[in-house]
Scaffold this motif. Structure first.
Motif, short mmCIF file in Angstrom:
data_model
loop_
_atom_site.label_atom_id
_atom_site.label_comp_id
_atom_site.label_asym_id
_atom_site.label_seq_id
_atom_site.Cartn_x
_atom_site.Cartn_y
_atom_site.Cartn_z
N LYS A 125 -4.98 -65.77 -26.79
CA LYS A 125 -5.32 -64.35 -26.89
C LYS A 125 -4.34 -63.50 -26.09
O LYS A 125 -3.97 -62.39 -26.49
N TRP A 126 -3.92 -64.01 -24.93
CA TRP A 126 -2.92 -63.32 -24.11
C TRP A 126 -1.62 -63.14 -24.91
O TRP A 126 -1.07 -62.04 -24.98
N MET A 154 -9.49 -55.61 -19.83
CA MET A 154 -8.25 -55.26 -20.54
C MET A 154 -7.03 -55.83 -19.82
O MET A 154 -5.96 -55.23 -19.82
N VAL A 155 -7.17 -56.99 -19.21
CA VAL A 155 -6.06 -57.59 -18.48
C VAL A 155 -4.85 -57.81 -19.39
O VAL A 155 -3.72 -57.46 -19.06
N ALA A 156 -5.08 -58.40 -20.56
CA ALA A 156 -3.96 -58.68 -21.46
C ALA A 156 -3.34 -57.39 -21.99
O ALA A 156 -2.11 -57.23 -22.00
N TYR A 157 -4.18 -56.46 -22.40
CA TYR A 157 -3.68 -55.21 -22.98
C TYR A 157 -2.90 -54.39 -21.96
O TYR A 157 -1.79 -53.93 -22.23
N MET A 158 -3.47 -54.22 -20.77
CA MET A 158 -2.80 -53.41 -19.77
C MET A 158 -1.51 -54.08 -19.29
O MET A 158 -0.52 -53.40 -18.99
N SER A 159 -1.50 -55.39 -19.24
CA SER A 159 -0.27 -56.10 -18.89
C SER A 159 0.80 -55.89 -19.96
O SER A 159 1.97 -55.67 -19.65
N ALA A 160 0.38 -55.96 -21.22
CA ALA A 160 1.33 -55.76 -22.32
C ALA A 160 1.88 -54.34 -22.31
O ALA A 160 3.09 -54.12 -22.52
N ILE A 163 -12.39 -61.54 -18.85
CA ILE A 163 -11.36 -62.33 -18.20
C ILE A 163 -11.64 -63.83 -18.29
O ILE A 163 -10.73 -64.66 -18.39
N PHE A 164 -12.92 -64.21 -18.35
CA PHE A 164 -13.25 -65.63 -18.45
C PHE A 164 -13.15 -66.15 -19.88
O PHE A 164 -13.24 -67.36 -20.11
N ASP A 165 -12.96 -65.24 -20.82
CA ASP A 165 -12.74 -65.63 -22.22
C ASP A 165 -11.28 -65.47 -22.63
O ASP A 165 -10.92 -65.79 -23.76
#
Length: 250
Positions: free
Chosen positions: A107-108, A153-159, A100-102
């Motif tokens: 990337k998002w 997996m914040v970006a992936y799960m959000s997508a 999350i800090f990267d």
């Protein structure tokens, strides 16, 4: 899989068709009678050739389908192949782990472009053909990670969460035209993408938490996808079907 004629006369577009889920889905749809348009950012020529060995027609189209201009470029080829598109399998995707800090905005956006934008662009490219024929099936690949607390997996799960919302909303708008829209959530599986993004160790760990304690493979989801792209699912739309060996036992 058992060969049937449930898709005879249909033309199916399969994205992410160069390997893994995409190749397995394309081949099974062909065995059931569909002609195949195999789309991938890489060459899907091998998948198209394998489809032809089943006796069905196939073409391979290479494009970055997160780019609206490239989708517009291949749309005449998709519609022109047989004069219609009946089925769209939105399989293209990527599932990177990012701390999350990267996770920066670039990337998002890239994660959303690959997993969500592709599905919108492809659906809007072919749904008019479906409307003209009064019949269509759109199957979007989501993820069982939505029901789990997966780190990094914040970006992936959000997508993929957006894919579920997109599926439900699109189902509402397209239902009057004989078009159904559903989503399938697979588990971490032994595919080229699974090996690249997840790794065998994590895939084995996930398998140990499933009710069916073996690693998933691409062929495990094709029956569900074929059902959702057939006449048998005519009264089913806006649904998210989990096909993950019982990891999400809900």
């Amino acid at each position: 899989m058992t060969t049937t004629d449930s898709h005879v006369g249909r033309t199916a577009v399969v994205t992410g068709a160069a390997g893994g889920f995409g190749t397995a889905i394309a081949l099974e749809l062909a065995r059931r009678g569909a002609d195949i348009i195999a789309v991938d950012i890489n060459s899907a020529d091998e998948t198209a050739a394998a489809v032809r060995e089943t006796g069905r027609r196939a073409i391979a189209l290479q494009a970055d389908i997160s780019d609206p201009e490239q989708v517009a470029d291949i749309t005449p080829d998709m519609i022109g192949f047989t004069g219609r598109v009946d089925i769209l399998i939105n399989n293209a995707g990527a599932f990177p782990f990012i701390d999350i800090f990267d996770l920066d905005y670039a990337k998002w956006r890239q994660t959303f472009a690959i997993n969500t934008d592709t599905q919108f662009l492809m659906a809007t490219a072919v749904m008019r053909s479906m409307r003209e024929n009064g019949w269509g099936r759109i199957v979007n690949l989501a993820s069982n990670s939505l029901g789990l607390a997966v780190p990094q997996m914040v970006a992936y799960m959000s997508a993929k969460g957006a894919v579920v919302g997109f599926t439900r909303s699109l189902a509402t708008d397209l239902a009057p035209y004989g078009i159904t829209v559903n989503a399938v959530c697979p588990t971490a599986s032994r595919t080229p993408g699974g090996h690249k993004f997840i790794g065998d160790e994590i895939i084995d760990s996930v398998a140990g938490m499933q009710a069916i304690k073996r690693a998933g493979v691409a062929e495990d989801i094709v029956g569900t996808v074929c059902f959702l792209s057939s006449d048998d699912s005519a009264f089913m739309t806006g649904q998210t079907v989990v096909c993950d060996g019982g990891l999400m036992r809900v």
